[in-house]
Design a protein around this motif. Structure first.
Motif, PDB file in Angstrom:
ATOM      1  N   ALA A  81       0.843  -1.194   0.000  1.00  0.00           N
ATOM      2  CA  ALA A  81       0.000   0.000   0.000  1.00  0.00           C
ATOM      3  C   ALA A  81       0.878   1.244   0.000  1.00  0.00           C
ATOM      4  O   ALA A  81       1.857   1.328   0.740  1.00  0.00           O
ATOM      5  CB  ALA A  81      -0.901  -0.012   1.229  1.00  0.00           C
ATOM      6  N   HIS A  85      -6.025   7.046   0.355  1.00  0.00           N
ATOM      7  CA  HIS A  85      -7.059   7.379  -0.631  1.00  0.00           C
ATOM      8  C   HIS A  85      -8.131   8.240   0.024  1.00  0.00           C
ATOM      9  O   HIS A  85      -9.145   7.753   0.502  1.00  0.00           O
ATOM     10  CB  HIS A  85      -7.655   6.109  -1.232  1.00  0.00           C
ATOM     11  CG  HIS A  85      -6.704   5.366  -2.114  1.00  0.00           C
ATOM     12  ND1 HIS A  85      -6.196   5.911  -3.270  1.00  0.00           N
ATOM     13  CD2 HIS A  85      -6.163   4.126  -2.012  1.00  0.00           C
ATOM     14  CE1 HIS A  85      -5.388   5.043  -3.855  1.00  0.00           C
ATOM     15  NE2 HIS A  85      -5.346   3.949  -3.103  1.00  0.00           N
ATOM     16  N   ASN A  90     -10.553  10.362   7.606  1.00  0.00           N
ATOM     17  CA  ASN A  90      -9.783   9.136   7.425  1.00  0.00           C
ATOM     18  C   ASN A  90      -9.002   8.880   8.713  1.00  0.00           C
ATOM     19  O   ASN A  90      -8.172   9.700   9.111  1.00  0.00           O
ATOM     20  CB  ASN A  90      -8.818   9.298   6.250  1.00  0.00           C
ATOM     21  CG  ASN A  90      -8.040   8.022   5.938  1.00  0.00           C
ATOM     22  OD1 ASN A  90      -7.875   7.156   6.786  1.00  0.00           O
ATOM     23  ND2 ASN A  90      -7.569   7.919   4.711  1.00  0.00           N
ATOM     24  N   SER A 205     -16.157   6.216  -1.130  1.00  0.00           N
ATOM     25  CA  SER A 205     -14.798   6.741  -1.169  1.00  0.00           C
ATOM     26  C   SER A 205     -14.712   7.976  -0.284  1.00  0.00           C
ATOM     27  O   SER A 205     -15.716   8.640  -0.021  1.00  0.00           O
ATOM     28  CB  SER A 205     -14.381   7.086  -2.603  1.00  0.00           C
ATOM     29  OG  SER A 205     -15.269   8.033  -3.171  1.00  0.00           O
ATOM     30  N   ASP A 210      -5.935  11.802  -3.162  1.00  0.00           N
ATOM     31  CA  ASP A 210      -4.912  10.812  -2.835  1.00  0.00           C
ATOM     32  C   ASP A 210      -3.657  11.498  -2.302  1.00  0.00           C
ATOM     33  O   ASP A 210      -3.210  12.514  -2.852  1.00  0.00           O
ATOM     34  CB  ASP A 210      -4.547   9.984  -4.066  1.00  0.00           C
ATOM     35  CG  ASP A 210      -5.658   9.035  -4.480  1.00  0.00           C
ATOM     36  OD1 ASP A 210      -6.535   8.768  -3.645  1.00  0.00           O
ATOM     37  OD2 ASP A 210      -5.643   8.568  -5.630  1.00  0.00           O
ATOM     38  N   GLU A 424      -9.237  -5.534   5.898  1.00  0.00           N
ATOM     39  CA  GLU A 424      -9.910  -4.741   4.867  1.00  0.00           C
ATOM     40  C   GLU A 424     -11.036  -5.506   4.194  1.00  0.00           C
ATOM     41  O   GLU A 424     -12.032  -4.911   3.772  1.00  0.00           O
ATOM     42  CB  GLU A 424      -8.896  -4.234   3.830  1.00  0.00           C
ATOM     43  CG  GLU A 424      -8.004  -5.287   3.175  1.00  0.00           C
ATOM     44  CD  GLU A 424      -8.661  -6.033   2.033  1.00  0.00           C
ATOM     45  OE1 GLU A 424      -9.686  -5.541   1.492  1.00  0.00           O
ATOM     46  OE2 GLU A 424      -8.139  -7.100   1.664  1.00  0.00           O
ATOM     47  N   TYR A 430     -15.298   0.426   2.499  1.00  0.00           N
ATOM     48  CA  TYR A 430     -14.028   0.846   1.906  1.00  0.00           C
ATOM     49  C   TYR A 430     -13.084  -0.321   1.652  1.00  0.00           C
ATOM     50  O   TYR A 430     -11.870  -0.144   1.658  1.00  0.00           O
ATOM     51  CB  TYR A 430     -13.320   1.844   2.837  1.00  0.00           C
ATOM     52  CG  TYR A 430     -14.162   3.000   3.298  1.00  0.00           C
ATOM     53  CD1 TYR A 430     -14.649   3.943   2.401  1.00  0.00           C
ATOM     54  CD2 TYR A 430     -14.462   3.163   4.651  1.00  0.00           C
ATOM     55  CE1 TYR A 430     -15.418   5.010   2.835  1.00  0.00           C
ATOM     56  CE2 TYR A 430     -15.225   4.237   5.092  1.00  0.00           C
ATOM     57  CZ  TYR A 430     -15.704   5.153   4.181  1.00  0.00           C
ATOM     58  OH  TYR A 430     -16.457   6.217   4.603  1.00  0.00           O
ATOM     59  N   ASN A 433      -8.764  -0.993   1.072  1.00  0.00           N
ATOM     60  CA  ASN A 433      -7.984   0.174   1.449  1.00  0.00           C
ATOM     61  C   ASN A 433      -7.420   0.043   2.860  1.00  0.00           C
ATOM     62  O   ASN A 433      -7.963  -0.686   3.701  1.00  0.00           O
ATOM     63  CB  ASN A 433      -8.864   1.430   1.391  1.00  0.00           C
ATOM     64  CG  ASN A 433      -9.180   1.841  -0.030  1.00  0.00           C
ATOM     65  OD1 ASN A 433      -8.319   2.363  -0.734  1.00  0.00           O
ATOM     66  ND2 ASN A 433     -10.415   1.609  -0.456  1.00  0.00           N
TER      67      ASN A 433
END
Length: 461
Positions: A81, A85, A90, A205, A210, A424, A430, A433
């Motif tokens: 990763a 995103h 977040n 999302s 990003d 995940e 999500y 991610n």
């Protein structure tokens, strides 16, 4: 030893908000976390910060799971990763902020689109066609789903859409490439002829764009793992669970606890390399049978001198995704570096039969064709094998035909009161991610009774 910041000192003095009737409130609770990826580390950190006794068992010789920041020659590169995103709302960004870690917008320069079929660099017109095509395909998805039904693949939807649009030649090829690569095989990373049309572009999302963690994800991983009891090189082979607690076998040892949180990837659960006694429920096994693991891989190439200008999109002759893009991450990596990404059908073919030397050679040949010049030998290279790694068996979860969000949600459910699951692939909103992994770890800590984390940056979660 890492010096505590004032924020961390303040948090250490803040009493944890724990449900007084929950396992997290009992002095004899001991939680065994299987897997030291971001899901497992998050659950363990939040529980430990709330006063719970926790041990983490990790099969590999390092923490981080499907994050892996490595030195490739003079460059520092995330082999797993790499992006945050979306940074608004977040938990990964919030945690990074609290640790004083920085991240920067993805402003990687794109300077070239090379069309192998016509043998020329086609530039902005190709981007315009691809972007318009992707927008149009997404807008057409409801109608395509109605017309083709629940068992249609993205490839079938794409063929129907191209036929309805009447595009031909280079125009059709660029539109197909945009759908196949940028909407599917570089995004979901499963083969376009397996990815479910019904569920593509259906998850949520985050906003904010990003971003790349400065220095790689290792800063976030190490901060989350700080102070935890992590037993490395302890692959788990068996989990026995019941009303009295759990026993976990790993590396010839048996760990006894009141609860276990299993955070291994969906691919590892599908492979059956961990023996569960009693066996996992029929509902969980059905969900695992429906889901699959995606195959996003990287080839990293570094040089002493940056001989190129910007990144490369490579539209191969058949638009099948042969080394489709090379990111110029020189500014981030600290040395002249290109990272090739490839997924889906091409990735499965490569991972099944190509040697590392063949992968590097194929990438260099693509670069020579795409940049239309002879290029120097790289100073250092690295090749990923998430697909073949027995402890990952892929890069992240995707939904082939026959799977649905219900399968992802089924994996989030515990087995009884003592065996829990995170990762995940258990977080529908999500999935795929890093923030899904973190959110799933927070979910399981809350399930055990931590109402509000005291971990800096995660208090609001």
């Amino acid at each position: 030893m890492r010096r505590l910041t004032p924020l961390l000192l303040l948090a250490a003095c803040t009493p944890p908000d724990v449900d007084p009737s929950s396992p997290a409130a009992r002095a004899d609770t001991r939680v065994i976390v299987v897997g030291a990826g971001m899901a497992g580390l998050t659950a363990a950190r939040v529980l430990q910060d709330a006063g719970v006794d926790v041990v983490v068992l990790e099969a590999k010789d390092h923490v981080g799971g499907r994050t892996d920041t490595e030195h490739v020659g003079a460059a520092t590169v995330d082999l797993g990763a790499a992006w945050m995103h979306g940074v608004n709302e977040n938990p990964v960004a919030d945690f990074a902020d609290a640790q004083g870690l920085t991240y920067v917008p993805d402003e990687v320069p794109w300077s070239r689109v090379y069309d192998e079929a016509s043998g020329q660099s086609v530039g902005d017109p190709a981007w315009t066609t691809m972007e318009a095509g992707m927008d149009d395909f997404v807008a057409a998805l409801p109608e395509l789903r109605t017309a083709l039904g629940a068992d249609a693949t993205v490839a079938e939807g794409r063929d129907r859409w191209l036929a309805d649009g009447g595009w031909t030649g280079q125009d059709a090829r660029f539109r197909r490439y945009g759908v196949d690569q940028y909407l599917c095989e570089l995004e979901y990373a499963g083969p376009v002829d397996e990815q479910s049309l019904a569920w593509v572009w259906q998850e949520e999302s985050l906003t904010g764009g990003d971003h790349f963690p400065v220095g790689g994800y290792v800063g976030v991983v190490d901060a989350m793992a700080e102070g935890l009891d992590v037993e490395l090189e302890h692959p788990v082979t068996a989990v026995r669970w019941g009303d009295d607690g759990v026993e976990v076998d790993a590396a010839g040892e048996t760990f006894v606890g009141t609860h276990a949180i299993v955070t291994v990837p969906v691919g590892v659960l599908r492979a059956g390399t961990i023996d569960f006694e009693p066996a996992l429920s029929d509902a969980r096994q059905t969900a695992l049978d429906h889901l699959d693991m995606a195959n996003l891989e990287k080839v990293v190439l570094t040089w002493d001198t940056r001989w190129w200008d910007g990144s490369l999109t490579f539209v191969d002759r058949d638009a099948d995704g042969t080394f489709p893009e090379f990111y110029d991450v020189t500014d981030l990596a600290g040395a002249p570096t290109l990272v090739g990404l490839y997924g889906g059908r091409f990735s499965r073919e490569v991972q099944a039969s190509w040697t590392d030397e063949q992968i590097v050679s194929g990438a260099l040949s693509t670069l020579e064709t795409g940049f239309e010049r002879t290029i120097p030998a790289p100073a250092a290279t690295a090749v990923t094998h998430w697909t073949n790694d027995p402890y990952t068996r892929g890069s992240y979860t995707f939904l082939p035909v026959g799977a649905s969000r219900d399968d992802v949600q089924a994996l989030a459910e515990p087995e009884g009161d003592h065996l829990l699951f995170a990762g995940e692939g258990t977080y529908w909103r999500y999935y795929g991610n890093v923030h899904a992994a973190v959110l799933s770890g927070l979910r399981e800590a809350e399930r055990l009774g931590v109402n509000t984390p005291t971990t800096p940056g995660l208090e609001a979660w």
